[in-house]
Design a protein around this motif. Structure first.
Motif, PDB file in Angstrom:
ATOM      1  N   UNK A  75       0.838  -1.204   0.000  1.00 14.54           N
ATOM      2  CA  UNK A  75       0.000   0.000   0.000  1.00 14.54           C
ATOM      3  C   UNK A  75       0.870   1.251   0.000  1.00 14.54           C
ATOM      4  N   UNK A  76       1.880   1.289   0.874  1.00 13.14           N
ATOM      5  CA  UNK A  76       2.771   2.453   0.923  1.00 13.14           C
ATOM      6  C   UNK A  76       3.563   2.584  -0.381  1.00 13.14           C
ATOM      7  N   UNK A  77       4.021   1.464  -0.894  1.00 10.79           N
ATOM      8  CA  UNK A  77       4.747   1.480  -2.165  1.00 10.79           C
ATOM      9  C   UNK A  77       3.873   2.053  -3.276  1.00 10.79           C
ATOM     10  N   UNK A  79       1.458   4.288  -3.061  1.00 12.69           N
ATOM     11  CA  UNK A  79       1.413   5.748  -2.948  1.00 12.69           C
ATOM     12  C   UNK A  79       2.722   6.368  -3.435  1.00 12.69           C
ATOM     13  N   UNK A  80       3.832   5.770  -3.027  1.00 13.23           N
ATOM     14  CA  UNK A  80       5.152   6.309  -3.389  1.00 13.23           C
ATOM     15  C   UNK A  80       5.345   6.285  -4.903  1.00 13.23           C
ATOM     16  N   UNK A  81       5.085   5.160  -5.542  1.00 14.34           N
ATOM     17  CA  UNK A  81       5.337   5.038  -6.977  1.00 14.34           C
ATOM     18  C   UNK A  81       4.405   5.939  -7.774  1.00 14.34           C
ATOM     19  N   UNK A  82       3.172   6.096  -7.319  1.00 13.80           N
ATOM     20  CA  UNK A  82       2.237   6.964  -8.034  1.00 13.80           C
ATOM     21  C   UNK A  82       2.688   8.422  -7.981  1.00 13.80           C
ATOM     22  N   UNK A  83       3.206   8.847  -6.841  1.00 16.10           N
ATOM     23  CA  UNK A  83       3.689  10.227  -6.723  1.00 16.10           C
ATOM     24  C   UNK A  83       4.926  10.438  -7.585  1.00 16.10           C
ATOM     25  N   UNK A  84       5.864   9.484  -7.566  1.00 21.04           N
ATOM     26  CA  UNK A  84       7.082   9.625  -8.358  1.00 21.04           C
ATOM     27  C   UNK A  84       6.755   9.650  -9.853  1.00 21.04           C
ATOM     28  N   UNK A  85       5.831   8.815 -10.275  1.00 18.75           N
ATOM     29  CA  UNK A  85       5.402   8.822 -11.688  1.00 18.75           C
ATOM     30  C   UNK A  85       4.719  10.144 -12.031  1.00 18.75           C
ATOM     31  N   UNK A  86       3.904  10.623 -11.116  1.00 17.41           N
ATOM     32  CA  UNK A  86       3.192  11.882 -11.330  1.00 17.41           C
ATOM     33  C   UNK A  86       4.173  13.047 -11.469  1.00 17.41           C
ATOM     34  N   UNK A  87       5.207  13.075 -10.652  1.00 22.69           N
ATOM     35  CA  UNK A  87       6.218  14.132 -10.729  1.00 22.69           C
ATOM     36  C   UNK A  87       6.950  14.085 -12.068  1.00 22.69           C
ATOM     37  N   UNK A 154      -3.998  -0.850  -6.804  1.00 22.25           N
ATOM     38  CA  UNK A 154      -4.843   0.269  -7.256  1.00 22.25           C
ATOM     39  C   UNK A 154      -5.621   0.846  -6.083  1.00 22.25           C
ATOM     40  N   UNK A 155      -6.204   2.012  -6.304  1.00 22.33           N
ATOM     41  CA  UNK A 155      -6.870   2.752  -5.223  1.00 22.33           C
ATOM     42  C   UNK A 155      -7.965   1.939  -4.535  1.00 22.33           C
ATOM     43  N   UNK A 156      -8.776   1.227  -5.309  1.00 18.35           N
ATOM     44  CA  UNK A 156      -9.888   0.472  -4.723  1.00 18.35           C
ATOM     45  C   UNK A 156      -9.387  -0.623  -3.795  1.00 18.35           C
ATOM     46  N   UNK A 157      -8.303  -1.283  -4.183  1.00 21.38           N
ATOM     47  CA  UNK A 157      -7.727  -2.332  -3.347  1.00 21.38           C
ATOM     48  C   UNK A 157      -7.161  -1.732  -2.063  1.00 21.38           C
ATOM     49  N   UNK A 158      -6.539  -0.575  -2.188  1.00 14.75           N
ATOM     50  CA  UNK A 158      -5.972   0.089  -1.000  1.00 14.75           C
ATOM     51  C   UNK A 158      -7.068   0.435  -0.002  1.00 14.75           C
ATOM     52  N   UNK A 188      -0.773  13.910  -1.564  1.00 16.60           N
ATOM     53  CA  UNK A 188      -0.723  14.258  -2.993  1.00 16.60           C
ATOM     54  C   UNK A 188      -1.588  13.310  -3.809  1.00 16.60           C
ATOM     55  N   UNK A 189      -1.503  12.014  -3.507  1.00 19.64           N
ATOM     56  CA  UNK A 189      -2.286  11.018  -4.250  1.00 19.64           C
ATOM     57  C   UNK A 189      -3.776  11.198  -4.022  1.00 19.64           C
ATOM     58  N   UNK A 190      -4.171  11.355  -2.772  1.00 21.62           N
ATOM     59  CA  UNK A 190      -5.588  11.508  -2.459  1.00 21.62           C
ATOM     60  C   UNK A 190      -6.141  12.817  -3.022  1.00 21.62           C
ATOM     61  N   UNK A 191      -5.336  13.862  -2.980  1.00 20.02           N
ATOM     62  CA  UNK A 191      -5.760  15.143  -3.545  1.00 20.02           C
ATOM     63  C   UNK A 191      -5.953  15.025  -5.046  1.00 20.02           C
TER      64      UNK A 191
END
Length: 214
Positions: A75-77, A79-87, A154-158, A188-191
């Motif tokens: 779950x933490x991974x 969030x981390x990977x989604x933010x890094x990809x987004x950046x 994915x978000x739903x699983x989290x 950042x992800x939730x926003x």
């Protein structure tokens, strides 16, 4: 030449010698001041380097010492990977002509130091997402340490896997810099999800308005 004239000449010569010595001392003092400033700058740089190295070592120890279950880690991974990809994606959106030269976030981080244009864009992207360099160090350290064994959820699983990820982070992560970075990744992800949901809702409303009028 009388005695008074001789005495006056001798006095002038003595004063000149004193003045020369004073000038020499002044030059020496300037050299000493320069050497002192140079040593002070080197000491400060060395101190900052040691402090940075100590902080990085502490970060690595904190990341490697995390005691999460495989589900919590995934779950933490995520969030981390989604933010890094987004950046990375956001940087490329601002620098479309450098897409080929910046294939990964790592390439952005390497080149931003020497390329002022990339550096400026990177800073603007961080500000846009409310992140700081310390957060990126924490997230990248987490990714490097756990990326080879973690799985993206994915978000739903989290949402169904854990009730309160913020509580999990504040309870389990003791290193403040790492805790801050993970919390901001979640924010950042939730926003971003909320913003996308809002856009989708507005789009749906626009589609419904004509049918209502009809």
């Amino acid at each position: 030449m009388n005695n008074e004239t001789t005495t006056l000449i001798s006095l002038k010569e003595a004063m000149k010698r004193v003045d020369d010595k004073l000038q020499a001392l002044e030059a020496q003092f300037k050299e000493l001041d320069f050497a002192k400033d140079n040593l002070t700058q080197k000491f400060e740089y060395h101190s900052q380097t040691l402090a940075s190295q100590a902080a990085q070592e502490e970060m690595w120890r904190a990341v490697l010492a995390l005691q999460f279950t495989s589900v919590e880690l995934n779950i933490l991974y995520s969030y981390v990977i989604e933010v890094l990809i987004c950046l990375h994606t956001r940087v490329l959106e601002k620098l479309p002509d450098l897409v080929r030269g910046l294939p990964t976030l790592a390439s952005v981080l390497r080149r931003k130091v020497k390329n002022k244009r990339i550096g400026v864009v990177w800073e603007s992207v961080l500000e846009e997402f409310g992140l700081q360099e310390g957060d990126i160090i924490a997230l990248c350290t987490f990714f490097i340490a756990h990326g080879n064994k973690a799985e993206h959820y994915p978000a739903k699983v989290r949402q169904t896997s854990i009730r309160d990820v913020t509580l999990l982070i504040t309870t389990m992560v003791k290193n403040q810099a790492l805790q801050d970075g993970l919390l901001r990744a979640v924010q950042v992800t939730e926003k971003g999800k909320a913003a996308r949901a809002s856009k989708e809702q507005k789009s749906s409303l626009k589609e419904l308005i004509p049918s209502v009028k009809n």
